[in-house]
Structure formats: C-alpha cells, structure tokens
Design an enzyme around this catalytic site. Sequence first.
Site, mmCIF file in Angstrom:
data_model
loop_
_atom_site.group_PDB
_atom_site.id
_atom_site.type_symbol
_atom_site.label_atom_id
_atom_site.label_comp_id
_atom_site.label_asym_id
_atom_site.label_seq_id
_atom_site.Cartn_x
_atom_site.Cartn_y
_atom_site.Cartn_z
ATOM 1 N N SER A 224 -14.667 12.698 89.168
ATOM 2 C CA SER A 224 -13.936 11.246 89.533
ATOM 3 C C SER A 224 -12.843 11.301 88.171
ATOM 4 O O SER A 224 -12.968 12.158 87.180
ATOM 5 C CB SER A 224 -14.970 10.216 88.762
ATOM 6 O OG SER A 224 -15.333 10.115 87.672
ATOM 7 N N ASP A 225 -11.712 10.669 88.282
ATOM 8 C CA ASP A 225 -10.930 10.147 87.267
ATOM 9 C C ASP A 225 -11.910 9.373 86.152
ATOM 10 O O ASP A 225 -12.764 8.779 86.669
ATOM 11 C CB ASP A 225 -9.859 9.563 87.404
ATOM 12 C CG ASP A 225 -8.661 9.751 86.611
ATOM 13 O OD1 ASP A 225 -9.077 10.048 85.521
ATOM 14 O OD2 ASP A 225 -7.592 9.446 86.863
ATOM 15 N N TRP A 226 -11.446 9.432 85.021
ATOM 16 C CA TRP A 226 -12.195 8.591 83.993
ATOM 17 C C TRP A 226 -12.537 7.256 84.089
ATOM 18 O O TRP A 226 -11.573 6.441 84.173
ATOM 19 C CB TRP A 226 -11.789 9.094 82.629
ATOM 20 C CG TRP A 226 -12.119 10.607 81.812
ATOM 21 C CD1 TRP A 226 -12.703 10.793 80.711
ATOM 22 C CD2 TRP A 226 -12.078 11.660 82.724
ATOM 23 N NE1 TRP A 226 -12.986 11.789 80.416
ATOM 24 C CE2 TRP A 226 -12.867 12.647 81.655
ATOM 25 C CE3 TRP A 226 -11.967 12.240 83.882
ATOM 26 C CZ2 TRP A 226 -12.997 13.855 81.907
ATOM 27 C CZ3 TRP A 226 -12.113 13.771 83.997
ATOM 28 C CH2 TRP A 226 -12.610 14.443 83.177
ATOM 29 N N ASP A 227 -13.919 6.898 84.324
ATOM 30 C CA ASP A 227 -14.200 5.629 84.664
ATOM 31 C C ASP A 227 -13.703 5.026 86.274
ATOM 32 O O ASP A 227 -13.654 3.854 86.337
ATOM 33 C CB ASP A 227 -13.858 4.464 83.670
ATOM 34 C CG ASP A 227 -14.470 5.042 82.443
ATOM 35 O OD1 ASP A 227 -15.532 5.172 82.363
ATOM 36 O OD2 ASP A 227 -13.813 4.968 81.247
ATOM 37 N N ALA A 228 -13.264 5.951 87.042
ATOM 38 C CA ALA A 228 -12.822 5.666 88.286
ATOM 39 C C ALA A 228 -14.281 5.295 89.105
ATOM 40 O O ALA A 228 -13.674 4.666 90.350
ATOM 41 C CB ALA A 228 -12.068 6.721 88.954
#
Length: 704
Positions: A224-228
Amino acid sequence: MTTADVVVSQLSLEQLAAMVSGADDWRTVAIPELGLAAAEVSDGPHGLRTETGVDQVWIPSTAFPTASALGATWDRDLIRRVGVALGEESRAMGIQLLLGPGINLKRTPLCGRNFEYFSEDPVLTAELASAYIDGLQSQGIGACLKHFAANNQETERTEISVEADERTLRELYLEAFRRVIATADPWAVMCSYNRIWGTHASQHHWLLTQVLRDEWGYDGLLVSDWDAVHDPVAAVAAGMELEMPGTGGRSAAAIVAAVNEGRLERAVLERAARRVVAFALRALPDGRPAPSPVRDPGIVPGQPLSAEQRAGLGEEAHHQLAREAATAAMTLLRNQNRVLPLAADSTAKLAVIGGYATVPRIQGGGSAGLEPLRVDQPLAAITAIAGDRVSYAPGYPLARTDFYREFEIEGPADADALRAEAVAVAEAVDVVVAFVGLPIAAEVEAADRHSLELPADQVELLKSLVAVGKPLVVVLAAGSAVTMDEWHDGAHAILLSWLGGQGVGTAVAEVLFGRAEPSGRLGESYPMRLADTPGHDTFPGADGVVHYAEGPFIGYRWYDAQHLDVRYPFGHGLSYTDFAYGEAELVAADGDAVEVAVSVTNTGQRRGSEIVQLYLEPPAGGPARPPRELRGFEKLTLEPGQTATARFRLGVRDFAFADTEAQCWRQLPGRYQVVIGSSSRTLHARLDVQRQAASLPFGPSAVS
Ligand code: BGC
C-alpha cells in the site's frame, strides 16, 4: 531452503494477520525462528531517503536527476546505469526495496508531483522505467513501481475519486504499468492513495486482482502507499498484501476477527501472507539483516558521513554518473542565432543572474526529497570555465526553506532592489545567463500548482533583462511545464535543466560552453497557456470526484486533437549539430509484426545525439483516437558526417485501441501511417502500412 509455503504452513492466524502489515515505518515483520528477517524499504525514487533514526533527518545519498529529467534523456542505457547505481547505494545502505520508480502520467502540468514522473506518454514512461528497474534489480535490490493507479493530482489525493472510462485507463494510465510489468518484473507494486470509480485503489478488487493478477499475471508483492489502507480487511480481500506503515497490531486484530467471524477467507489471508514471506525471503535469503558499510559503523543524525561511509556508497563514481545523467537531460528549447554554445575562450563578459545559480533546484519536496551527498553549484562551475569574465547578481528573492534541506538562502529580500542590481550587472557585460525556475513549494507532494507562471519576481526580472537588450540565455529549472508569455520572445536561448539532481550545476556549465551537447528532449508538451491544457475544465475536481472528461487525450494527444498551438511540442529539443533524415522503409514483416527503419545523418560540425521518434496515425473509423501516438524511439549518437539507422518493430498492440466491450486490444483493418519525427510536430518521413483486422487479449504479452 525455506520456502514461503513452508513458512506460511507454520504460521498461526495471528501471525498470518501480523505478516500483512509492516513492523514499523520501513520494515516487514520478522520471524527469526522460521528464518524470516525483516526486509527494509526506503524512498526513492531518484536517490535514497533512509532515516537516521531521527524524524525527518536522512542519511545523505546521491541525488540523481528526478524522473522528469531522466524522462528527457530518452536514454535506456543511461537510465539502466542510474538504476545500477541506486542498487549499489541501496545495498550499501542495507535496504532491500527502493520505493520507485513512479510512473504516473502527467495528465496536467499542475500536478505537484510531476517532477517524480517521467512523461505524459505511456510508452516513453514504460520504456525508461523498465530500464531503471532492470538496472536496480540487477543488483539484487527490488523496485517498487508506484502509484497504481491514476494518481495524477495531489489535491485531495487520499479521497479524490477518478472517474475515467475503462478505455482511457487501459490505453493510458494502466498501460504504463502493464508494459513495465510485462518487461521488467518489478519485485513490488505500490497502490495509490486515490479512489477509482469510488473505491480506494488499496481496496479495489478489479484493479488489484482482476487486472494486475489475473490478466497481467503479476506475481510480485503488492504494497500500500503509506497510510492508504482505510479498511485492512477490505484491502486483503481485494488483493492487497502489505499495508504500510505498520499499525501496531490494529490491522492484524481486525483481520483476525474478520477470519474468525467468516468475513474473510483464511485462504485469502494465507495467499497475501505468502507473498509477503516470499518477498522477505527473496530480499534476505539468509534470514538475517543485510550488513551495511554505511550504517553499521554508526550514523550521527545531521552529521556528515565518514570518508569510508561515503566510499561505501560509491560517492565519486555516482556523482560523475549524476552529472552525466543531468547533462543528458539538458533540453535546449530555443537557440536564436545559435547564441549557444558560448565560446569558452572568448573575452566576452558574462553576467550570471539568479539565486538558482548558487542554490540550484535539484529535486522536489516530499517523500522524494533527500539529503544529497554534495551539490555542484552552477555559478562555481561557470566560473571554473570562464574565470573572472563572470559577474553575479541574485536577481530575485528566494523563499527561505529547509524543506528537506534543499536551500539555505541568505541575504536581502527586496525584489525591486535585487532586480535593479541585476540590471546594472547585465548592462556591464556582453552576455546574460539568467537562472530561473519554480520554487520548491510549487513542486511538492500533497499540493498542486495553481498557475503555470514562474514566480512574479522572476518574471519581472526576465522582462527587465530582456529590456537591457544583451544576448539573454535563460536556464530554467522546473519538473513540469511553465508558461513563458511575458519573456519568451526576448530570450535568445532557453535551456531547460529540469530538477537535475546534485550534478546539475556542472551539467549546465558544460552545456552552456559546448563541452557537452544538450541531448534532452521534452517528455511533456509545453502549452501556450493554462487554459489550453488537458483536463483544465475538470481539474482538480469537485465534491471528491474528478472526471477525466478528456478521455484518452492527454499531452500531445490532446493538443493535436484540439489543433492547439503549443509553445514546445512533446519530443522537442534542439542540438548543437544538425540531422538529416532518410526515407522510412518497411524492412521486414513477420507474422503480425512489421519492422520499420530510417537512416539519420549528422550533417553538422559537431558530435551530437538525435532521438528518433516513431508515431502511428490510425485510419479513420472506429472510436475517436489521438491523431498520432508514440510507439517507439531510438537515441542515435553520431559523429559529423556519420549515418546510422534506427529500427522499430510494431505489432498488433501498437496499431490497436482498447476495445472494452470485447475486452481486448483491437486492430481495425486499414491503412495506418508510420511517421518519423524529431518531435510530435516535427515530422521527417512517412510510410503507409496496411493492416488486417486483429485482436489481442488485454493480458501481459501484448507489449507490441
Ligand atoms: C508517497 C510514496 C512514498 C511513501 C513512503 C507516500 O506519501 O506517496 O511515494 O514512497 O510515502 O514515504
């Protein structure tokens, strides 16, 4: 040897659930007793941004040119070598996965992260990204292709829903990913923050499972993108495998509960965990952390590295490569009366104007901003060549910022006084070289630009310098297009240095004085005005939705379809020498593929490189299509008088459009035009090619 299956078969439900999120910001979960070490990742993409252990303080590394600059080289071999160097630095740093390259397309020049992306074209983007990955992964370090998919703006980036029709996604925004995955096998793919058709990419079953896995057969890791990730259970169910950063057990608890309550199949969780385990085993087959000649001796946050640590990173060789790549990216947009190159041995006096000559723009801000090992200063590099013929004035105030430590600006900030001083300096010399560009605040993550203009103080300065009437060379630093209305016609030369990394200062000087040639070509169109740009009516969307109403028409596809003048077309860039093109010839046909060749001769007096570009024009009929689309390119470097041949292979995919009703690439029968150009609008040769009806599945094989 331990296999992922063996490890997974021994994991409890709790361990399986823990496996699919990170251990912390940058590491996967380790299970030492099963021979599984924590794999470590780092930004990315044009150098390493590895934490010292203190928040926002990074271990220095080589800042290579950003993707926008690399995109202007059109040079697969050079970018492959940059990839190798990034792999060497990652290994030295003890990193196993580099978070790049970013291959989103430049839908609008306003996107704040455009500097991190190669181009507005999926073929150019994919070819160069594949070369980068090939080099990086040759060093045993993984690439993480990002951001999947349609992450083309930063405004409301975590919530905005992209409403693009499937054909547009297939032909443009997914196409770059599909091509790279088919040719370069990146270890990982990172999903984007945005939503598509209302669903977050991190939880999008069609995107992650149906397209990426089932159609394209991708077998690497999905991160995932960071905190996505908003709902970890929905993410795993959709095909997501590694949520980053770790959530301290929160996501794992939710996943365990979902399996226990029958809301998530254990087999689906096992599949996700198996991919994370397989990645960790691939990254660290010995089951222990990698040794690091940079970090093992110890890092003191904010303090310089020792000579040994720098040598461990390959500083010298990599700085030379950063210079070489920055030089190859230099794009000469305009050169009236061949004012460039400047004579190195003349007595002409030179004024260097502009703060960016002393603190060059080398990169943008955000997760891609890193602490460079060193920075070549343009003014120093120019003075090293032209000596005391050079005078300097800062010309305009620069915002003081320590955004990722790029600038340290001192001195007065009164724009009028600085401009008056610069004009006085310019009046006393024979040639003026003005360094201008976008401020770092205009090229950052999480914010878009609102205008295509340079800052008003710089525009005023350029107008004043035009009025001085001396030959004026403008050196422009920008990771994406700017408008030039107010000063363009008064500038004799315009040299685009992009955000060229830590070697850009030397690169600019070498090109200005003709020690190197400006071999860059635009990877994006330069429009006349903001109102002309694709998506202008819909960007950045409203009520959480952005409609890609322009469909598969972005960049040159848009300007050509709309018959709009552009300031400089896609693919444009002047050389210090001249080239002549021969006829385009059909040299071979094998099965569904044809081969086209064209010869190019250097007719000038200097060695030089030409980027030979092949575009296809479809016959009338079928859905509305871009008037011409890039399908191939070759960089030829030629001595004076030398001729070489560029060859291109074209297959069904090249002639086809995405037929979403029939779910295939469809080649309509008819007469296509193969067009050879040195930009999308400077065309030199044409050839008719007759094609029969044909189709290909949307799968991975259809690269050409
Ligand atoms: C960016 C990614 C980056 C990640 C880790 C995110 O905000 O969108 O490109 O790799 O942070 O820093």
